[in-house]
Design a protein around this motif. Structure first.
Motif, short mmCIF file in Angstrom:
data_model
loop_
_atom_site.label_atom_id
_atom_site.label_comp_id
_atom_site.label_asym_id
_atom_site.label_seq_id
_atom_site.Cartn_x
_atom_site.Cartn_y
_atom_site.Cartn_z
N LEU A 101 0.86 -1.18 0.00
CA LEU A 101 0.00 0.00 0.00
C LEU A 101 0.89 1.22 0.00
N GLY A 102 0.62 2.18 -0.90
CA GLY A 102 1.49 3.35 -0.97
C GLY A 102 0.83 4.52 -1.66
N ARG A 103 1.62 5.55 -1.84
CA ARG A 103 1.16 6.76 -2.53
C ARG A 103 2.16 7.10 -3.62
N LEU A 104 1.63 7.48 -4.77
CA LEU A 104 2.44 7.81 -5.93
C LEU A 104 2.11 9.23 -6.37
N LYS A 105 3.12 10.10 -6.37
CA LYS A 105 2.90 11.51 -6.70
C LYS A 105 3.17 11.71 -8.19
N LEU A 106 2.10 11.86 -8.96
CA LEU A 106 2.21 12.03 -10.41
C LEU A 106 1.37 13.22 -10.88
N ASP A 107 1.60 14.39 -10.34
CA ASP A 107 0.85 15.58 -10.75
C ASP A 107 1.45 16.17 -12.02
N GLU A 108 0.62 16.30 -13.06
CA GLU A 108 1.10 16.83 -14.33
C GLU A 108 -0.07 17.38 -15.14
N SER A 109 0.22 18.36 -15.98
CA SER A 109 -0.76 18.93 -16.90
C SER A 109 -0.06 19.13 -18.24
N SER A 110 -0.69 18.65 -19.32
CA SER A 110 -0.07 18.71 -20.64
C SER A 110 -1.07 19.30 -21.65
N LEU A 111 -0.73 20.46 -22.20
CA LEU A 111 -1.62 21.16 -23.12
C LEU A 111 -1.71 20.43 -24.46
N GLN A 112 -2.92 20.41 -25.02
CA GLN A 112 -3.09 19.86 -26.37
C GLN A 112 -2.18 20.59 -27.35
N PRO A 113 -1.50 19.86 -28.21
CA PRO A 113 -0.61 20.51 -29.18
C PRO A 113 -1.38 20.99 -30.42
N GLY A 114 -0.77 21.90 -31.15
CA GLY A 114 -1.31 22.30 -32.44
C GLY A 114 -2.30 23.45 -32.36
N VAL A 115 -2.87 23.78 -33.53
CA VAL A 115 -3.84 24.86 -33.65
C VAL A 115 -5.09 24.36 -34.36
N ASP A 116 -6.22 25.07 -34.13
CA ASP A 116 -7.47 24.67 -34.77
C ASP A 116 -7.54 25.24 -36.19
N ILE A 117 -8.69 25.06 -36.83
CA ILE A 117 -8.83 25.47 -38.23
C ILE A 117 -8.79 26.99 -38.39
N TYR A 118 -8.93 27.72 -37.27
CA TYR A 118 -8.87 29.17 -37.33
C TYR A 118 -7.46 29.69 -37.01
#
Length: 251
Positions: A101-118
């Protein structure tokens, strides 16, 4: 010296040699094993985890007229926990079962890559959030002197969360917001390690373990604007490479 005395001396020497050999066999037979791995144990572990994730969005920023978007989200962090188990030993072979039994610290945020049609950059992100994990594994090992080499495999459960987040509603982001997440739940783990007895009761170990939680569908409703009331399904997966150091007390 007459023949009688010579024969008596030879007999006594032979008897002494026979007693000495018998004593030596008895001592060897009763010598304890270098280390007995059988029995129960409890311990602690610390280490590090490296998470690998893939997200696929074809309903939010990928909804028509936009294209579906797939991207990776890597994470890493500290790991800490406790374990308990039981071993059975047959010669050099060691069989065991271990719960952890344990705790795993995996806090992360990753922005979607690229641009839309505009030509505007995507503004939604994949997220991974820390959580606890619990595992139950079978162990198979080979003992050499005071060192045990082993492999393990079993099931693992975690409330680590994968999520999809878009809180930008100002131009050019649009006016739809969404914040959904889901626990990764059940998966499997496999690994291998080496454990060394530093005393009759204490051992130290180093272990690699791979945790795979498979595919997860993150489902939830938008919170504002054009996304409000709409249900979205974002696909993701999560696997984690871990390396751990630990100490066990045998009893």
């Amino acid at each position: 010296m007459n023949n009688k005395h010579v024969l008596t001396g030879v007999f006594l020497l032979g008897a002494a040699g026979g007693v000495s050999a018998a004593d030596e066999r008895s001592v060897v037979k009763n010598l304890p094993m270098v280390h007995d791995w059988s029995g129960g144990y409890v311990g602690v572990q610390v280490g590090h985890g490296w998470g690998e994730s893939n997200f696929h969005d074809n309903e939010y920023n990928g909804a028509a007229p936009f294209e579906p978007v797939s991207w990776d989200a890597d994470s890493s962090g500290l790991l800490a926990g406790i374990q308990a188990g039981y071993n059975w030993q047959q010669g050099r072979r060691v069989f065991g079962v271990e719960a952890e039994l344990g705790r795993l610290k995996l806090d992360e945020s990753s922005l979607q890559p690229g641009v839309d049609i505009y030509g505007d950059a995507y503004d939604a992100s994949a997220t991974i959030r820390s959580g606890t994990f619990a595992g139950l594994s079978a162990r198979l090992g080979y003992a050499r002197d005071r060192t045990l080499f082993y492999a393990k495999a079993g099931a693992v459960y975690s409330n680590l969360k994968v999520g999809f987040l878009d809180t930008c509603t100002a131009s050019p982001c649009g006016d739809g917001a969404i914040n959904i997440s889901k626990k990764v739940g059940w998966g499997y783990q496999v690994g291998a390690g080496v454990e060394h007895a530093v005393s009759k009761s204490w051992t130290l170990k180093a272990e690699y373990a791979y945790l795979d939680f498979g595919n997860t569908t993150i489902t939830g409703d938008g919170t504002s604007g054009i996304a409000a009331g709409n249900t979205y399904n974002i696909r993701s997966d999560l696997s984690v490479h871990t390396f751990r150091f630990g100490a066990n007390y045998q009893f």
